[in-house]
Design a protein around this motif. Structure first.
Motif, mmCIF file in Angstrom:
data_model
loop_
_atom_site.group_PDB
_atom_site.id
_atom_site.type_symbol
_atom_site.label_atom_id
_atom_site.label_comp_id
_atom_site.label_asym_id
_atom_site.label_seq_id
_atom_site.Cartn_x
_atom_site.Cartn_y
_atom_site.Cartn_z
ATOM 1 N N SER B 21 12.309 -11.563 33.871
ATOM 2 C CA SER B 21 11.064 -11.721 34.674
ATOM 3 C C SER B 21 10.187 -10.168 34.169
ATOM 4 O O SER B 21 11.030 -8.697 33.657
ATOM 5 C CB SER B 21 11.349 -11.221 36.218
ATOM 6 O OG SER B 21 12.237 -9.887 36.294
ATOM 7 N N PRO B 22 8.942 -9.427 34.551
ATOM 8 C CA PRO B 22 8.467 -8.284 35.110
ATOM 9 C C PRO B 22 9.338 -7.637 35.216
ATOM 10 O O PRO B 22 9.226 -6.045 34.660
ATOM 11 C CB PRO B 22 7.123 -8.404 35.119
ATOM 12 C CG PRO B 22 7.536 -10.377 35.439
ATOM 13 C CD PRO B 22 7.859 -10.844 35.529
ATOM 14 N N LEU B 23 9.771 -7.323 36.183
ATOM 15 C CA LEU B 23 10.466 -6.385 36.543
ATOM 16 C C LEU B 23 11.885 -5.994 35.747
ATOM 17 O O LEU B 23 11.222 -4.765 35.608
ATOM 18 C CB LEU B 23 10.715 -6.766 38.051
ATOM 19 C CG LEU B 23 11.313 -5.985 39.253
ATOM 20 C CD1 LEU B 23 9.778 -5.229 39.523
ATOM 21 C CD2 LEU B 23 11.494 -6.455 40.336
ATOM 22 N N LEU B 24 12.380 -6.894 35.541
ATOM 23 C CA LEU B 24 13.410 -5.966 34.716
ATOM 24 C C LEU B 24 12.744 -6.129 33.932
ATOM 25 O O LEU B 24 13.310 -4.901 32.136
ATOM 26 C CB LEU B 24 14.287 -7.807 34.124
ATOM 27 C CG LEU B 24 16.203 -8.113 34.123
ATOM 28 C CD1 LEU B 24 16.618 -6.454 34.680
ATOM 29 C CD2 LEU B 24 16.383 -9.278 33.493
ATOM 30 N N LEU B 28 14.238 -2.623 32.231
ATOM 31 C CA LEU B 28 15.072 -1.824 31.232
ATOM 32 C C LEU B 28 14.330 -1.147 30.173
ATOM 33 O O LEU B 28 14.685 -0.389 29.493
ATOM 34 C CB LEU B 28 15.436 -3.172 30.506
ATOM 35 C CG LEU B 28 16.193 -4.279 30.645
ATOM 36 C CD1 LEU B 28 16.224 -5.629 29.850
ATOM 37 C CD2 LEU B 28 17.669 -3.567 30.497
ATOM 38 N N ILE B 29 12.993 -1.050 30.050
ATOM 39 C CA ILE B 29 12.197 -0.330 29.486
ATOM 40 C C ILE B 29 11.842 0.897 29.800
ATOM 41 O O ILE B 29 12.362 2.227 28.308
ATOM 42 C CB ILE B 29 10.906 -0.854 28.644
ATOM 43 C CG1 ILE B 29 10.716 -2.503 28.162
ATOM 44 C CG2 ILE B 29 9.974 0.223 28.051
ATOM 45 C CD1 ILE B 29 9.324 -2.644 28.467
ATOM 46 N N ALA B 30 12.469 0.755 30.539
ATOM 47 C CA ALA B 30 12.015 2.873 31.529
ATOM 48 C C ALA B 30 13.414 3.584 31.099
ATOM 49 O O ALA B 30 13.816 4.314 30.612
ATOM 50 C CB ALA B 30 11.643 2.480 33.440
ATOM 51 N N VAL B 31 14.773 2.691 31.881
ATOM 52 C CA VAL B 31 15.939 3.171 30.773
ATOM 53 C C VAL B 31 16.028 3.390 29.758
ATOM 54 O O VAL B 31 16.491 4.461 29.435
ATOM 55 C CB VAL B 31 17.483 2.354 31.616
ATOM 56 C CG1 VAL B 31 18.373 2.175 30.984
ATOM 57 C CG2 VAL B 31 17.265 1.813 33.104
ATOM 58 N N ALA B 32 15.524 2.768 28.415
ATOM 59 C CA ALA B 32 15.604 3.130 27.367
ATOM 60 C C ALA B 32 14.437 4.072 26.915
ATOM 61 O O ALA B 32 14.981 5.178 26.102
ATOM 62 C CB ALA B 32 14.654 2.014 25.834
ATOM 63 N N ALA B 33 13.679 4.566 27.786
ATOM 64 C CA ALA B 33 12.685 5.351 27.817
ATOM 65 C C ALA B 33 13.160 7.044 28.096
ATOM 66 O O ALA B 33 13.331 7.776 27.045
ATOM 67 C CB ALA B 33 11.492 5.298 28.367
ATOM 68 N N VAL B 34 14.074 6.662 28.817
ATOM 69 C CA VAL B 34 14.882 7.718 30.096
ATOM 70 C C VAL B 34 15.791 8.724 28.388
ATOM 71 O O VAL B 34 15.980 9.785 28.837
ATOM 72 C CB VAL B 34 15.403 7.289 31.018
ATOM 73 C CG1 VAL B 34 15.704 9.171 31.385
ATOM 74 C CG2 VAL B 34 14.154 7.435 31.875
ATOM 75 N N PHE B 35 16.179 7.235 28.684
ATOM 76 C CA PHE B 35 17.659 7.850 27.884
ATOM 77 C C PHE B 35 17.217 8.392 26.600
ATOM 78 O O PHE B 35 17.929 9.427 26.326
ATOM 79 C CB PHE B 35 18.757 6.217 27.687
ATOM 80 C CG PHE B 35 19.774 6.098 26.396
ATOM 81 C CD1 PHE B 35 20.645 6.861 26.846
ATOM 82 C CD2 PHE B 35 19.599 6.024 25.143
ATOM 83 C CE1 PHE B 35 21.714 6.851 26.023
ATOM 84 C CE2 PHE B 35 21.007 6.575 24.065
ATOM 85 C CZ PHE B 35 22.068 6.930 25.530
#
Lengths: 347, 292
Positions: B21-24, B28-35
């Motif tokens: 889903s778009p939200l998920l 996931l992209i946000a988590v990766a980017a922040v990390f």
């Protein structure tokens, strides 16, 4: 080039992959090494090629003992089951490889190599594909290129390891005919390995049937099919039914009745009785024949395959009837094999 | 029946079985980017900003000091010696392990992994034990007039030890996966062993090889522990860039420390850039899908 294999033995660790194999192949013959997996057929092919070396025995190319020669010195052509084309080279570069790696004094010029590749591509019926890469070809095309590459070095003997094993059924049939044509055109002494008996029977001049590291029988398709010399060959080649019998004064007995057939073998012993399911006469009733209860009946293409229990459920055989034969509706069928063979157990 | 009788429903959206889903996806992209930002970009930016805190002139001045220049020169020299040696070793080891069967193969693989499992400090200490005063080789070294410890040869040896699995480890699975079919085909066509290696094996492994060499090089230039033990930290003689960074940092000379660190980071970025470029230029040939 004649090929003579003398008393070859090959041990892997403690197990003998080949055990006393001798074979003579005449110049220009197309020979099939046929056997189940683990029979040693591929090992034998690799020993002829010089990709492996025998523990004992020798390989002669004509008069010359090639046993200790390297694969390069033997000048053979080898076609692999999975093509083994060089993926970073074009088709033309693949075919020209064997010519390019020659020492400089024997090497042809680039244009000559290129011309040879072009000619070979025409021979394998793939003109115009010089600049393609292997990844851009179908499986059948790749194997044609692999054969062209093997032929480019003008080998003394052509060796093919399950050449059509990775292809689908239709392509296999086409390539089979095509390989036969190429063989007749070029006249190379050729040996190919297969586990597909149809392929071997259709393609080869002579078959070498192998089992457990030994040669069971060598012969033409007719000889192998009609005159199998061992129970293994009888059951491995074509369809067969088998019954355990007893030979008493030349008469063949199944359990407590004679089946009305006589053998020249006068020894009184146990034996295995073999016949082909399609090669039987259906009888109306009998004294001294084989008769059994119908267990099941299946339609297989143009015939009806009937499974019978003879004299008890432990003896099961299959016979083929014409699809519209009236006997198919009966619950009991009597028959007599037209051709059969009994292998006595030597005790 | 008119179309109006059908109750209005939301349009059904069909999604690929492998899609989310778009939200998920966004999550996931946000988590990766922040990390990535926290662990990679922020520290890297901090290195450069610290170096340039008193302006580019101060950073350049720190870099043009004799000790700093010597450290850069030594680091590059050590990499230039150890990477080619480990390239040759790694290719030979991988070739032997992947293409041949022999007794003790598993032992050899374990041996190759040893530098990965042993702490670099211990690797350095081993060389002290081997070549230090009172050691096994010391008398021979002395009589031959060769200085290994606290000199450039020691630094090179320690670096070779630490970086030696990279090329082999990268190539072994690749070569095992490719099997020996291509090589047998080349041999059956009359190619010699060397021709087979050069014309068939090497092109098949070139990308894995390049990657292994780059990793090996990055580690060779960045190695601290083992080199620290054997170098003796003679300024301007046996101090490599990582050691120089530490020395400057301990002297509270932050601008200079981070200036040298920036150069190390830049070298690493350059290596990665080079790899990306090579893949761009030659990548298309790899699959053989275009060009002709």
């Amino acid at each position: 080039m004649n090929l003579h294999i003398r008393g070859i033995r090959k041990d892997f660790d403690r197990f003998a992959a080949l055990d006393g194999v001798s074979l003579d192949i005449a110049s220009g013959e197309l020979i099939a090494l046929l056997g189940p997996s683990g029979s040693g057929k591929t090992t034998l092919l690799r020993l002829i090629a010089g990709l492996d070396f025998p523990t004992d025995g020798s390989v002669f190319f004509g008069e010359e003992d090639a046993s200790r020669k390297s694969v390069q010195e033997r000048n053979i052509g080898f076609v692999f089951q999975h093509y083994a084309l060089f993926r970073h080279m074009t088709v033309a570069e693949n075919i020209g490889f064997g010519l390019k790696v020659r020492p400089s004094r024997e090497r042809l010029s680039r244009t000559e190599i290129r011309a040879r590749a072009k000619k070979l591509l025409e021979l394998v019926q793939l003109p115009g594909l010089e600049n393609r890469y292997p990844a851009q070809l179908s499986g059948g095309q790749r194997q044609r290129v692999a054969l062209a590459r093997a032929l480019a070095v003008e080998p003394r003997i052509l060796l093919l390891d399950e050449p059509f094993g990775a292809l689908d059924a239709q392509v296999r049939r086409d390539l089979r005919r095509w390989l036969r044509d190429i063989h007749d055109t070029t006249g190379h002494t050729s040996v190919f390995v297969t586990h597909d008996q149809e392929e071997a029977l259709e393609l080869a001049d002579r078959l070498v049937v192998m089992n457990k590291g030994r040669i069971e029988q060598i012969g033409t398709a007719d000889e192998i099919y009609d005159e199998p010399v061992s129970p293994f060959v009888y059951s491995f080649i074509g369809e067969s039914s088998q019954l355990p019998v007893r030979i008493v004064n030349g008469e063949i007995w199944l359990e407590d009745r004679t089946i009305g057939l006589r053998t020249h073998d006068q020894s009184n012993s146990e034996g295995a009785f073999y016949f082909r399911p399609h090669d039987v006469d259906i009888l109306d009733g009998c004294g001294g024949c084989l008769a059994g209860t119908v267990l099941s009946s299946r339609r297989v293409a143009g015939t009806r395959r009937v499974e019978l229990a003879i004299g008890g459920p432990q003896h099961r055989v299959e016979i083929d009837l014409p699809a519209d034969h009236p006997a198919a509706t009966r619950s009991r069928i009597a028959f007599r094999p037209k051709h059969w063979k009994v292998f006595a157990e030597r005790s | 029946m008119s179309s109006k009788s059908v109750p209005p429903t939301a349009p059904i959206v069909f999604r690929d079985a492998t899609s989310e889903s778009p939200l998920l996806k966004a999550g996931l992209i946000a988590v990766a980017a922040v990390f990535l930002a926290l662990v990679l970009f922020l520290p890297l930016a901090a290195v450069f900003s610290e170096a340039l805190r008193r302006g580019p002139t101060a950073a350049l001045a720190a870099l043009s000091e004799a000790d700093a220049l010597a450290a850069i020169r030594l680091t590059v020299t050590v990499a230039l010696i150890s990477v080619p040696l480990n390239l040759v070793f790694g290719v030979s080891a991988a070739w032997a392990i992947a293409k041949f069967d022999f007794k003790g193969k598993t032992f050899l693989i374990t041996l190759i992994d040893l530098p990965f499992s042993v702490s670099p400090v211990i690797a350095g200490l081993v060389y002290i034990l081997l070549f230090g005063t009172g050691s096994l080789f010391a008398p021979y070294m002395q009589s031959a007039g060769v200085q290994i410890l606290f000199a450039v040869p020691g630094v090179v040896l320690a670096t070779i030890f630490v970086t030696f699995p990279f090329v082999a480890r990268e190539l072994i699975p690749l070569m095992q996966d490719q099997g020996t079919g291509d090589e047998e085909a080349a041999l059956s066509l009359g190619a010699s062993g060397w021709q087979t290696f050069r014309l068939v094996t090497l092109p098949n492994i070139k990308w894995g090889l390049l990657y292994g060499v780059l990793l090996c090089n990055a580690r060779a230039m960045g190695e601290f522990g083992a080199v620290s033990v054997v170098s003796g930290r003679l300024r301007g003689e046996t101090v490599t860039m990582p050691l120089q960074v530490e020395i400057l940092y301990n002297e509270y000379n932050f601008v200079a420390a981070f200036a040298v660190a920036s150069v190390l980071a830049l070298l690493a970025l350059l290596t990665l850039g080079l790899k990306a470029l090579l893949e761009q230029v030659y990548g298309r040939n790899h699959t053989g899908s275009s060009k002709h």
